[in-house]
Design a protein around this motif. Structure first.
Motif, short mmCIF file in Angstrom:
data_model
loop_
_atom_site.label_atom_id
_atom_site.label_comp_id
_atom_site.label_asym_id
_atom_site.label_seq_id
_atom_site.Cartn_x
_atom_site.Cartn_y
_atom_site.Cartn_z
N ARG A 205 29.28 65.01 -52.89
CA ARG A 205 28.36 65.91 -51.65
C ARG A 205 28.66 67.77 -51.75
N LEU A 206 28.42 67.94 -52.59
CA LEU A 206 28.86 69.18 -53.31
C LEU A 206 27.83 70.13 -53.02
N CYS A 207 26.56 69.50 -52.90
CA CYS A 207 24.68 69.66 -52.94
C CYS A 207 24.64 68.65 -52.30
N LEU A 208 23.01 69.10 -52.05
CA LEU A 208 23.02 67.87 -52.20
C LEU A 208 21.24 67.48 -53.10
N GLY A 209 21.00 68.40 -53.68
CA GLY A 209 20.49 67.87 -55.36
C GLY A 209 20.74 68.22 -56.43
N MET B 151 34.60 65.31 -45.79
CA MET B 151 33.40 65.45 -46.79
C MET B 151 32.71 65.57 -45.67
N SER B 152 31.85 66.99 -45.61
CA SER B 152 30.98 68.11 -44.40
C SER B 152 29.92 66.94 -43.58
N GLU B 153 29.91 66.61 -43.28
CA GLU B 153 28.60 65.97 -42.10
C GLU B 153 27.48 66.73 -42.77
N LEU B 154 26.76 67.29 -42.96
CA LEU B 154 25.69 68.38 -43.36
C LEU B 154 25.50 68.10 -44.55
N SER B 155 26.54 68.55 -45.74
CA SER B 155 26.45 68.23 -47.18
C SER B 155 25.97 66.77 -47.50
N LEU C 146 23.75 64.76 -45.62
CA LEU C 146 22.73 64.68 -45.46
C LEU C 146 22.01 64.29 -46.75
N SER C 147 21.06 63.09 -46.95
CA SER C 147 20.26 63.86 -47.87
C SER C 147 18.95 65.23 -47.85
N ILE C 148 18.51 64.72 -48.76
CA ILE C 148 17.50 66.05 -48.98
C ILE C 148 16.39 65.64 -47.88
N ALA C 149 15.67 64.53 -47.47
CA ALA C 149 14.97 64.08 -46.11
C ALA C 149 15.45 64.79 -45.53
N GLU C 150 16.69 63.68 -45.10
CA GLU C 150 17.16 64.16 -43.71
C GLU C 150 17.21 65.55 -43.51
N ALA C 151 18.34 66.12 -44.43
CA ALA C 151 18.33 68.05 -44.15
C ALA C 151 16.90 68.82 -43.65
#
Length: 495
Positions: free
Chosen positions: A169-173, A1-5, A7-12
């Motif tokens: 974790r394919l998308c953040l929302g 699982m990608s570290e970037l994907s 992330l929560s929306i707030a973290e990103a």
């Protein structure tokens, strides 16, 4: 699982504003995850070119505006296939809308686009949002990323693809819609947060209609704070939708203070259903204790007409569906059946609708047509409308007595296996909505929060129901519950 994907929306959002990551990098990470996740059947129309174009535009907006950029700027999201998206297939998971590519954008997706959000593609769902398991889809079922044995589990419905994509974790929302629980039930089944706003908070314009007096769009995210950030971009008055509320939009994220002292939380006795699993009952009790420990007062309340909610809903929703779906006739757009020589327009209507609609949609259209017919209109539809008024009044009464929110289970069970709910008994499937339909009938905001795991290790959720137009207060209570529950489990990658 990608570290970037992951992330929560707030973290990103914060990482994007600091310049630690770009929207292009974030989008590329999500696109890689999507390509590797075909086994989940969550994304049914992938739009990588659009995603990269919007990611580059978001990076330019971030460079120009910095911390003043909208909260969703550069955030990769998935869009439920019910939302019309310009020049991108928008089928509502139905054969009857085959090859339909709208020339316009729904208000909600247009607002997300204007806020700089990145559309990764369209997500699987139950056909015309009719279902609780995502098995009624022309694309085949979406699959829950949670797995405890050899079975493939449902991600819930109708927003099953949205729930699966966010949980995996394919998308953040993702966007969802909720007519009788279609955001909250799949959120509970996949261990994510699902918010159904007050009816009228988000525009319905450009969203394929199921039941117009019940449908409401909302965000599906991994945290309550993320739901607040995403709702901010989705909500607002729209003159193109006559049911859209012309009210000022509060700052939903700012409402999350973490202080719920003195709030009165109602526990409705009518939600203690016969045969409710002990695990759900225990989780509900724990949730009440968590809120009490945070300073809230827990109050037993009564919502006496709850027992009539499901039959009332399954008269009103199919009635509105039969009316809304009458427009799909093979004449103007979408699928048209092939006709034999000598067959005319009546045969074209009949064949197109018989071949274009799946069994569940046909079932509901027939129920709806029946309850609206001359001999049964008063006996069924008018009576259901009166019962709906009584259900709404139950909530108004408890809120007038000083209750700030209501705590209930989100679902009567954890996720079940695909194919396990017998097609021969659709009523069993309809019972999945037992805790959620009242919220739609009364037009209230409701949120599902992941609160624990069952004995198999599958997620269970709790639901908070708020006062109309008070999503900020509801989000604050939900964030307190989320923090107290400390749910950090996520599905192990098997796909």
């Amino acid at each position: 699982m990608s570290e970037l994907s992951s992330l929560s929306i707030a973290e990103a959002r914060d990482a994007l504003r600091r310049g630690d990551v770009t929207a292009v990098e974030l989008t590329e990470a999500c696109l890689r995850e999507i390509e590797a996740a075909d086994a989940l059947n969550a994304f049914v129309h992938k739009t990588p070119e659009i995603a990269m174009e919007r990611a580059r535009a978001a990076d330019a907006m971030l460079k120009e505006k910095g911390d003043e950029a909208p909260g969703m700027c550069g955030i990769p999201v998935g869009i439920k296939d019910l939302f019309c998206t310009e020049h991108v297939p928008s089928q509502a998971a139905s054969r009857i809308l085959e090859n339909f590519r709208p020339e316009y954008e729904s208000t909600v997706t247009a607002q997300l686009k204007a806020a700089g959000a990145v559309m990764l593609g369209k997500l699987n769902m139950d056909e015309f949002a009719m279902g609780s398991s995502n098995e009624h889809s022309v694309y085949g079922p979406a699959v829950n990323p949670w797995r405890v044995d050899e079975r493939l589990l449902t991600p819930g419905g109708s927003s099953g693809g949205s729930a699966a994509a966010v949980a995996a974790r394919l998308c953040l929302g993702a966007t969802g819609t909720d007519t009788g629980g279609s955001i909250r039930q799949p959120a509970a089944f996949t261990g994510i947060v699902g918010l159904k706003p007050t009816y009228g908070r988000c525009s319905r314009w450009g969203i394929v209609a199921f039941a117009s007096s019940l449908d409401q769009a909302g965000p599906m995210t991994r945290t309550v704070r993320d739901a607040a950030i995403m709702l901010q971009a989705m909500a607002g008055h729209d003159p193109k939708d006559s049911t859209s509320a012309d009210l000022p939009l509060p700052d939903f994220e700012a409402a999350i203070t973490g202080d719920i002292r003195g709030k009165r939380i109602g526990i409705p006795r009518e939600y203690r259903m016969e045969g409710m699993p002990a695990e759900i009952e225990a989780l509900w009790k724990q949730g009440a204790e968590m809120l009490r420990d945070a300073g809230a007062e827990i109050v037993d309340i009564s919502l006496p007409h709850t027992k009539y909610a499901l039959p009332c809903y399954y008269v009103i929703a199919p009635a509105e569906a039969s009316s809304n779906l009458a427009r799909y006739d093979g004449v103007r757009y979408g699928y048209r059946a092939k006709l034999a020589k000598g067959e005319g327009i009546v045969e074209m209507y009949e064949k197109t609708r018989a071949e274009g609609f799946g069994p569940e949609v046909q079932r509901r259209v027939m129920i709806g047509t029946y309850v609206l017919s001359a001999g049964f209109y008063d006996a069924y539809y008018n009576r259901a409308r009166k019962v709906r008024s009584l259900i709404k009044r139950d909530f108004e009464t408890v809120f007038a007595d000083g209750i700030d929110a209501i705590l209930t289970p989100a679902t009567p069970s954890a996720a079940f296996g695909l194919g396990e709910m017998s097609e021969a008994d659709p009523v069993q499937m309809y019972l999945n909505d037992v805790f959620t339909v009242t919220v739609n009938l009364a037009g209230l905001p409701g949120i599902a929060v992941p609160a624990g795991l069952d004995s198999q290790g599958l997620p269970l959720g709790l639901q908070l129901i708020g006062r109309p137009w008070e999503e900020g207060e509801l989000l604050n209570l939900a964030e307190t519950l989320e923090r107290a529950a400390g749910f950090v489990s996520k599905p192990e990658k098997w796909w």
